[in-house]
Design an enzyme around this catalytic site. Structure first.
Site, PDB file in Angstrom:
ATOM      1  N   HIS A 157      -2.080  -5.523   1.559  1.00  0.00           N
ATOM      2  CA  HIS A 157      -3.357  -6.225   1.391  1.00  0.00           C
ATOM      3  C   HIS A 157      -3.048  -7.607   0.855  1.00  0.00           C
ATOM      4  O   HIS A 157      -2.110  -7.767   0.066  1.00  0.00           O
ATOM      5  CB  HIS A 157      -4.260  -5.498   0.384  1.00  0.00           C
ATOM      6  N   ARG A 216       2.396  -6.455   9.207  1.00  0.00           N
ATOM      7  CA  ARG A 216       1.589  -5.385   9.820  1.00  0.00           C
ATOM      8  C   ARG A 216       2.165  -4.975  11.169  1.00  0.00           C
ATOM      9  O   ARG A 216       2.200  -3.790  11.505  1.00  0.00           O
ATOM     10  CB  ARG A 216       0.128  -5.811   9.975  1.00  0.00           C
ATOM     11  N   LYS A 241       0.823  -1.208   0.000  1.00  0.00           N
ATOM     12  CA  LYS A 241       0.000   0.000   0.000  1.00  0.00           C
ATOM     13  C   LYS A 241       0.864   1.268   0.000  1.00  0.00           C
ATOM     14  O   LYS A 241       2.075   1.216   0.235  1.00  0.00           O
ATOM     15  CB  LYS A 241      -0.943  -0.039   1.215  1.00  0.00           C
ATOM     16  N   ARG A 273      -1.356 -14.580   4.294  1.00  0.00           N
ATOM     17  CA  ARG A 273      -2.074 -13.988   5.429  1.00  0.00           C
ATOM     18  C   ARG A 273      -1.260 -14.127   6.709  1.00  0.00           C
ATOM     19  O   ARG A 273      -1.275 -13.234   7.569  1.00  0.00           O
ATOM     20  CB  ARG A 273      -3.464 -14.607   5.583  1.00  0.00           C
ATOM     21  N   PHE A 299     -15.766   3.159   6.669  1.00  0.00           N
ATOM     22  CA  PHE A 299     -14.398   3.543   6.342  1.00  0.00           C
ATOM     23  C   PHE A 299     -14.128   3.588   4.836  1.00  0.00           C
ATOM     24  O   PHE A 299     -12.997   3.835   4.419  1.00  0.00           O
ATOM     25  CB  PHE A 299     -13.407   2.595   7.030  1.00  0.00           C
ATOM     26  N   TYR A 327     -12.437  -2.344  -4.158  1.00  0.00           N
ATOM     27  CA  TYR A 327     -12.977  -2.495  -2.798  1.00  0.00           C
ATOM     28  C   TYR A 327     -14.508  -2.433  -2.771  1.00  0.00           C
ATOM     29  O   TYR A 327     -15.092  -2.083  -1.742  1.00  0.00           O
ATOM     30  CB  TYR A 327     -12.392  -1.431  -1.881  1.00  0.00           C
ATOM     31  N   GLU A 374      -9.304 -10.877  -7.662  1.00  0.00           N
ATOM     32  CA  GLU A 374      -8.385  -9.745  -7.483  1.00  0.00           C
ATOM     33  C   GLU A 374      -7.227  -9.802  -8.483  1.00  0.00           C
ATOM     34  O   GLU A 374      -6.795  -8.771  -9.001  1.00  0.00           O
ATOM     35  CB  GLU A 374      -7.875  -9.727  -6.042  1.00  0.00           C
ATOM     36  N   ASN A 396      -2.227   0.156   6.674  1.00  0.00           N
ATOM     37  CA  ASN A 396      -1.728  -1.102   7.228  1.00  0.00           C
ATOM     38  C   ASN A 396      -0.779  -1.857   6.294  1.00  0.00           C
ATOM     39  O   ASN A 396      -0.678  -3.075   6.354  1.00  0.00           O
ATOM     40  CB  ASN A 396      -2.889  -1.982   7.717  1.00  0.00           C
TER      41      ASN A 396
HETATM   42  P1  CMP Z   1      -7.580  -4.554   3.221  1.00  0.00           P
HETATM   43  O1  CMP Z   1      -7.164  -5.963   3.359  1.00  0.00           O
HETATM   44  O2  CMP Z   1      -6.891  -3.757   2.166  1.00  0.00           O
HETATM   45  O3  CMP Z   1      -9.156  -4.489   2.971  1.00  0.00           O
HETATM   46  C1  CMP Z   1      -9.926  -3.357   3.296  1.00  0.00           C
HETATM   47  C2  CMP Z   1      -9.184  -2.371   4.161  1.00  0.00           C
HETATM   48  O4  CMP Z   1      -9.977  -1.456   4.861  1.00  0.00           O
HETATM   49  C3  CMP Z   1      -8.405  -3.117   5.226  1.00  0.00           C
HETATM   50  O5  CMP Z   1      -7.329  -3.802   4.628  1.00  0.00           O
HETATM   51  C4  CMP Z   1      -8.057  -1.973   6.184  1.00  0.00           C
HETATM   52  O6  CMP Z   1      -6.837  -1.336   5.844  1.00  0.00           O
HETATM   53  C5  CMP Z   1      -9.199  -0.970   5.962  1.00  0.00           C
HETATM   54  N1  CMP Z   1     -10.046  -0.816   7.146  1.00  0.00           N
HETATM   55  C6  CMP Z   1     -10.253   0.304   7.827  1.00  0.00           C
HETATM   56  N2  CMP Z   1     -11.089   0.105   8.859  1.00  0.00           N
HETATM   57  C7  CMP Z   1     -11.425  -1.199   8.833  1.00  0.00           C
HETATM   58  C8  CMP Z   1     -12.251  -2.032   9.642  1.00  0.00           C
HETATM   59  N3  CMP Z   1     -12.927  -1.553  10.709  1.00  0.00           N
HETATM   60  N4  CMP Z   1     -12.345  -3.342   9.316  1.00  0.00           N
HETATM   61  C9  CMP Z   1     -11.688  -3.852   8.249  1.00  0.00           C
HETATM   62  N5  CMP Z   1     -10.893  -3.112   7.456  1.00  0.00           N
HETATM   63  C10 CMP Z   1     -10.753  -1.808   7.734  1.00  0.00           C
END
Ligand code: CMP
Length: 142
Positions: free
Chosen positions: A116, A103, A10, A86, A58, A50, A127, A113
């Site tokens: 992904h 992370r 990211k 993961r 969010f 997304y 994806e 974070n």
């Molecule tokens: P990602 O795996 O990229 O998928 C969606 C992203 O939304 C997740 O990582 C987080 O970085 C972001 N995000 C922000 N708030 C939340 C939340 N409450 N739960 C899950 N993902 C979140």
């Protein structure tokens, strides 16, 4: 089983010059990079990727962040690649991520974070296809 999974480095981690460090984690764990490129997402691309989170509170912040700078997208291949990636990444919220995971080591917050990774084989296929054509994926025989 031999699997492929989809991964993003990211904007926060690209900005911190962590591409090589993160690729090293994938390769050290035995995952092979079979496709890779840098892209700066448009809002449309980020919203499409997304789409499943469209109704979440969010979503707007997520799209803002994911379009804030370039990202690296890659396809990782290996035994149980979806779960393996993961485990390398750790929990979505860095506060919950196990020590030694990406992370835990590199993420600032649940929003920024660092990485992904696909959560299942079906999402990995979707994806991967969102970012890569078949010709851009290079099967690794050695
Ligand atoms: P990602 O795996 O990229 O998928 C969606 C992203 O939304 C997740 O990582 C987080 O970085 C972001 N995000 C922000 N708030 C939340 C939340 N409450 N739960 C899950 N993902 C979140």
């Amino acid at each position: 089983a031999l699997e492929r999974t989809f991964s993003i480095i990211k904007p926060d981690a690209v900005a911190k010059n962590l591409i090589g460090a993160i690729y090293n984690r994938f390769e050290s764990a035995g995952l092979k990079i079979v496709a890779s490129k840098m892209v700066h997402l448009t809002r449309e691309q980020a919203e499409g990727f997304y789409a499943e989170h469209k109704e979440r509170p969010f979503f707007g912040a997520l799209v803002d962040f994911m379009t804030s700078g370039p990202i690296m997208v890659q396809v990782l291949e290996g035994e149980n690649a979806v779960l393996a990636n993961r485990e390398i990444m750790g929990a979505t919220n860095p506060a919950d991520a196990a020590r030694g995971t990406l992370r835990s080591d590199y993420a600032n917050s649940i929003d920024e974070n660092a990485v992904h990774g696909s959560d299942a084989l079906a999402s990995a296929e979707r994806e991967i296809a969102y970012f890569f054509s078949a010709e851009e994926i290079c099967p690794r025989t050695r």
